[in-house]
Design a protein around this motif. Sequence first.
Motif, PDB file in Angstrom:
ATOM      1  N   ASP A 154     -37.162  19.158  40.009  1.00 42.65           N
ATOM      2  CA  ASP A 154     -37.712  17.941  40.604  1.00 42.65           C
ATOM      3  C   ASP A 154     -36.895  16.728  40.182  1.00 42.65           C
ATOM      4  O   ASP A 154     -36.595  15.842  40.998  1.00 42.65           O
ATOM      5  CB  ASP A 154     -39.169  17.750  40.191  1.00 42.65           C
ATOM      6  CG  ASP A 154     -40.075  18.819  40.757  1.00 42.65           C
ATOM      7  OD1 ASP A 154     -39.817  19.266  41.895  1.00 42.65           O
ATOM      8  OD2 ASP A 154     -41.031  19.207  40.069  1.00 42.65           O
ATOM      9  N   MET A 176     -48.816  11.648  41.798  1.00 43.44           N
ATOM     10  CA  MET A 176     -49.093  12.286  40.508  1.00 43.44           C
ATOM     11  C   MET A 176     -50.471  11.933  39.981  1.00 43.44           C
ATOM     12  O   MET A 176     -50.967  12.576  39.056  1.00 43.44           O
ATOM     13  CB  MET A 176     -48.038  11.838  39.484  1.00 43.44           C
ATOM     14  CG  MET A 176     -46.628  12.283  39.790  1.00 43.44           C
ATOM     15  SD  MET A 176     -45.449  11.472  38.677  1.00 43.44           S
ATOM     16  CE  MET A 176     -43.886  11.979  39.404  1.00 43.44           C
ATOM     17  N   GLU A 189     -33.303  15.797  31.464  1.00 36.75           N
ATOM     18  CA  GLU A 189     -34.336  16.548  30.736  1.00 36.75           C
ATOM     19  C   GLU A 189     -34.323  16.180  29.259  1.00 36.75           C
ATOM     20  O   GLU A 189     -35.369  16.005  28.630  1.00 36.75           O
ATOM     21  CB  GLU A 189     -34.104  18.050  30.918  1.00 36.75           C
ATOM     22  CG  GLU A 189     -35.156  18.917  30.257  1.00 36.75           C
ATOM     23  CD  GLU A 189     -34.870  20.401  30.404  1.00 36.75           C
ATOM     24  OE1 GLU A 189     -35.307  21.170  29.528  1.00 36.75           O
ATOM     25  OE2 GLU A 189     -34.195  20.790  31.391  1.00 36.75           O
ATOM     26  N   ASP A 242     -45.349  12.294  35.129  1.00 35.37           N
ATOM     27  CA  ASP A 242     -46.031  13.496  35.609  1.00 35.37           C
ATOM     28  C   ASP A 242     -46.612  14.284  34.439  1.00 35.37           C
ATOM     29  O   ASP A 242     -47.765  14.755  34.489  1.00 35.37           O
ATOM     30  CB  ASP A 242     -45.037  14.345  36.400  1.00 35.37           C
ATOM     31  CG  ASP A 242     -45.713  15.436  37.211  1.00 35.37           C
ATOM     32  OD1 ASP A 242     -46.907  15.292  37.528  1.00 35.37           O
ATOM     33  OD2 ASP A 242     -45.036  16.432  37.539  1.00 35.37           O
ATOM     34  N   PHE A 243     -45.833  14.416  33.378  1.00 34.49           N
ATOM     35  CA  PHE A 243     -46.304  15.152  32.199  1.00 34.49           C
ATOM     36  C   PHE A 243     -47.519  14.471  31.571  1.00 34.49           C
ATOM     37  O   PHE A 243     -48.541  15.134  31.295  1.00 34.49           O
ATOM     38  CB  PHE A 243     -45.193  15.279  31.163  1.00 34.49           C
ATOM     39  CG  PHE A 243     -45.682  15.777  29.839  1.00 34.49           C
ATOM     40  CD1 PHE A 243     -45.994  17.120  29.669  1.00 34.49           C
ATOM     41  CD2 PHE A 243     -45.852  14.908  28.769  1.00 34.49           C
ATOM     42  CE1 PHE A 243     -46.479  17.589  28.445  1.00 34.49           C
ATOM     43  CE2 PHE A 243     -46.334  15.370  27.551  1.00 34.49           C
ATOM     44  CZ  PHE A 243     -46.646  16.711  27.390  1.00 34.49           C
ATOM     45  N   ALA A 303     -40.612  12.133  35.556  1.00 34.02           N
ATOM     46  CA  ALA A 303     -41.041  13.403  34.953  1.00 34.02           C
ATOM     47  C   ALA A 303     -41.949  13.155  33.755  1.00 34.02           C
ATOM     48  O   ALA A 303     -42.931  13.884  33.543  1.00 34.02           O
ATOM     49  CB  ALA A 303     -39.822  14.223  34.543  1.00 34.02           C
ATOM     50  N   TRP A 326     -42.722  22.107  29.989  1.00 37.90           N
ATOM     51  CA  TRP A 326     -43.084  21.332  31.181  1.00 37.90           C
ATOM     52  C   TRP A 326     -41.842  20.721  31.817  1.00 37.90           C
ATOM     53  O   TRP A 326     -41.635  20.806  33.031  1.00 37.90           O
ATOM     54  CB  TRP A 326     -44.085  20.245  30.799  1.00 37.90           C
ATOM     55  CG  TRP A 326     -44.556  19.403  31.953  1.00 37.90           C
ATOM     56  CD1 TRP A 326     -43.884  18.370  32.551  1.00 37.90           C
ATOM     57  CD2 TRP A 326     -45.777  19.541  32.674  1.00 37.90           C
ATOM     58  NE1 TRP A 326     -44.613  17.834  33.578  1.00 37.90           N
ATOM     59  CE2 TRP A 326     -45.786  18.533  33.684  1.00 37.90           C
ATOM     60  CE3 TRP A 326     -46.869  20.385  32.558  1.00 37.90           C
ATOM     61  CZ2 TRP A 326     -46.848  18.362  34.559  1.00 37.90           C
ATOM     62  CZ3 TRP A 326     -47.928  20.211  33.441  1.00 37.90           C
ATOM     63  CH2 TRP A 326     -47.912  19.224  34.424  1.00 37.90           C
ATOM     64  N   LEU A 327     -41.007  20.100  31.017  1.00 35.18           N
ATOM     65  CA  LEU A 327     -39.819  19.437  31.546  1.00 35.18           C
ATOM     66  C   LEU A 327     -38.793  20.437  32.059  1.00 35.18           C
ATOM     67  O   LEU A 327     -38.076  20.155  33.024  1.00 35.18           O
ATOM     68  CB  LEU A 327     -39.212  18.529  30.467  1.00 35.18           C
ATOM     69  CG  LEU A 327     -40.079  17.321  30.080  1.00 35.18           C
ATOM     70  CD1 LEU A 327     -39.483  16.598  28.882  1.00 35.18           C
ATOM     71  CD2 LEU A 327     -40.250  16.350  31.243  1.00 35.18           C
ATOM     72  N   ASP A 337     -39.593  23.155  33.522  1.00 35.78           N
ATOM     73  CA  ASP A 337     -40.124  23.511  34.844  1.00 35.78           C
ATOM     74  C   ASP A 337     -39.911  22.401  35.860  1.00 35.78           C
ATOM     75  O   ASP A 337     -39.749  22.672  37.055  1.00 35.78           O
ATOM     76  CB  ASP A 337     -41.616  23.831  34.732  1.00 35.78           C
ATOM     77  CG  ASP A 337     -41.892  25.091  33.928  1.00 35.78           C
ATOM     78  OD1 ASP A 337     -40.951  25.902  33.759  1.00 35.78           O
ATOM     79  OD2 ASP A 337     -43.034  25.257  33.458  1.00 35.78           O
ATOM     80  N   ARG A 338     -39.920  21.156  35.388  1.00 40.07           N
ATOM     81  CA  ARG A 338     -39.781  20.008  36.299  1.00 40.07           C
ATOM     82  C   ARG A 338     -38.330  19.605  36.522  1.00 40.07           C
ATOM     83  O   ARG A 338     -38.046  18.697  37.295  1.00 40.07           O
ATOM     84  CB  ARG A 338     -40.552  18.795  35.751  1.00 40.07           C
ATOM     85  CG  ARG A 338     -42.066  18.936  35.785  1.00 40.07           C
ATOM     86  CD  ARG A 338     -42.586  19.061  37.211  1.00 40.07           C
ATOM     87  NE  ARG A 338     -44.043  19.114  37.239  1.00 40.07           N
ATOM     88  CZ  ARG A 338     -44.758  20.223  37.084  1.00 40.07           C
ATOM     89  NH1 ARG A 338     -44.150  21.373  36.844  1.00 40.07           N
ATOM     90  NH2 ARG A 338     -46.079  20.179  37.130  1.00 40.07           N
ATOM     91  N   TYR A 339     -37.405  20.269  35.838  1.00 35.50           N
ATOM     92  CA  TYR A 339     -36.003  19.882  35.971  1.00 35.50           C
ATOM     93  C   TYR A 339     -35.516  19.890  37.424  1.00 35.50           C
ATOM     94  O   TYR A 339     -34.846  18.935  37.862  1.00 35.50           O
ATOM     95  CB  TYR A 339     -35.119  20.774  35.102  1.00 35.50           C
ATOM     96  CG  TYR A 339     -33.642  20.490  35.267  1.00 35.50           C
ATOM     97  CD1 TYR A 339     -33.093  19.282  34.837  1.00 35.50           C
ATOM     98  CD2 TYR A 339     -32.800  21.419  35.870  1.00 35.50           C
ATOM     99  CE1 TYR A 339     -31.739  19.013  35.001  1.00 35.50           C
ATOM    100  CE2 TYR A 339     -31.455  21.164  36.034  1.00 35.50           C
ATOM    101  CZ  TYR A 339     -30.930  19.960  35.600  1.00 35.50           C
ATOM    102  OH  TYR A 339     -29.602  19.699  35.775  1.00 35.50           O
TER     103      TYR A 339
END
Length: 395
Positions: free
Chosen positions: A17, A49, A377, A119-120, A116, A10-11, A13-15
């Motif tokens: 952002d 979110m 991250e 969001d997770f 982040a 997940w993180l 993928d969100r990096y």
Amino acid sequence: MRLETIAEQWLRDRYPDMVRWRRYLHQYPELSFQEEKTSRWIGDKLLEMGCEIKTGVGGNGIIATIQGKLPGPVVALRADIDALPIQDEKTCEYASKVPGVMHACGHDGHTAALLAVADFYNANKDKIAGERRLLFQPAEEVTPGGAIRMVEEGALDGADVIYGVHLWSPIPYGYASSKAGDFMSAADEFVIDIEGKGGHGGLPHNAVDAVMVGAALVQGVQTIVSRSVNPLHPAVVTIGSFQAGTTNNIIAERCQLKGTVRAFDETTRFMIHDKLEAFVRHTCEMHGASYSYHMRVGYPPVVNDAAEASRFFAVAEALFGPEGVIEAEPITVAEDFSYYLQKKPGCFMFVGAGNPDCGAVYSHHHPKFDIDERAMEKSASLLIGLAEHYARQHS
């Protein structure tokens, strides 16, 4: 599958952002106690979110609450959001657009990483045991700081444990560091104003030289640490500013000294305060000068809970590898995370953000300060790992 395992992908993928959020904050920094736009921006992101938030906590602070569907503990995670009165001298597309203000300590990265995390957790409520409480704290850089007000306004009410990460450029990317017990020192500030009697530089016997009195203080106060402090209790007295005089042939009537006291032991800390004031009084009396003395008591020491520091080493070794986790030495810089640790068990830690390849070689509070953004991250993964490790043991 464990939540922290799900979080790794997940993180990743969100990096992008995190980088975008951090660079936006870096371009539009706000000073301590002035973070109105920053707070609104963070609040808007959290609402997008789907997080439940409380704004205006401790000034411009925000608390985001994510309640899991399973029973478990309340784990608090903290990021600071304020910037410093420093002109950004970097040449990059995300340099500060606010004259004389920049994120020179990594708080923009802390905020982006915790967003982040929010969001997770919000997307995985059904898998959470207990509550995750995310604190976006204002005013870490300026005493009395934002942490103490957030605590007073209930930020830790009902919480079981708290964790915080500082991105740290002196440590290379790929490493993390902390320790049990005394980690970061208390930091207090003092101002001494001396008033003598001005006169002609050729007739010193008719004057009381404020420069001479100030110089005696600069030399003499160092004996407080060398002769009054237990050498097993680290402490520092530094005079960083000495302002006096106007020209070569006039004996200065006034002198001002500014300095700081750093200590880990509270008894030592306040003994130094008393000794310093007594030294100023006796020195001025001896030379016939008058004085005023003001000590501004700052943040207490950061003292990590032993059990939570052990948890840090266990979680960090899984994330960074055994070679990537460093037993920290105590450091004489201050952090108002100490106020949270006075109320709840927890751990504060450093995540390496230094990297010559991307210009992250400058010290914190330097006008060219920057970070290896990949550390965001890592810090987000570390916070989630600690929270879930704790929750498994206390659910």
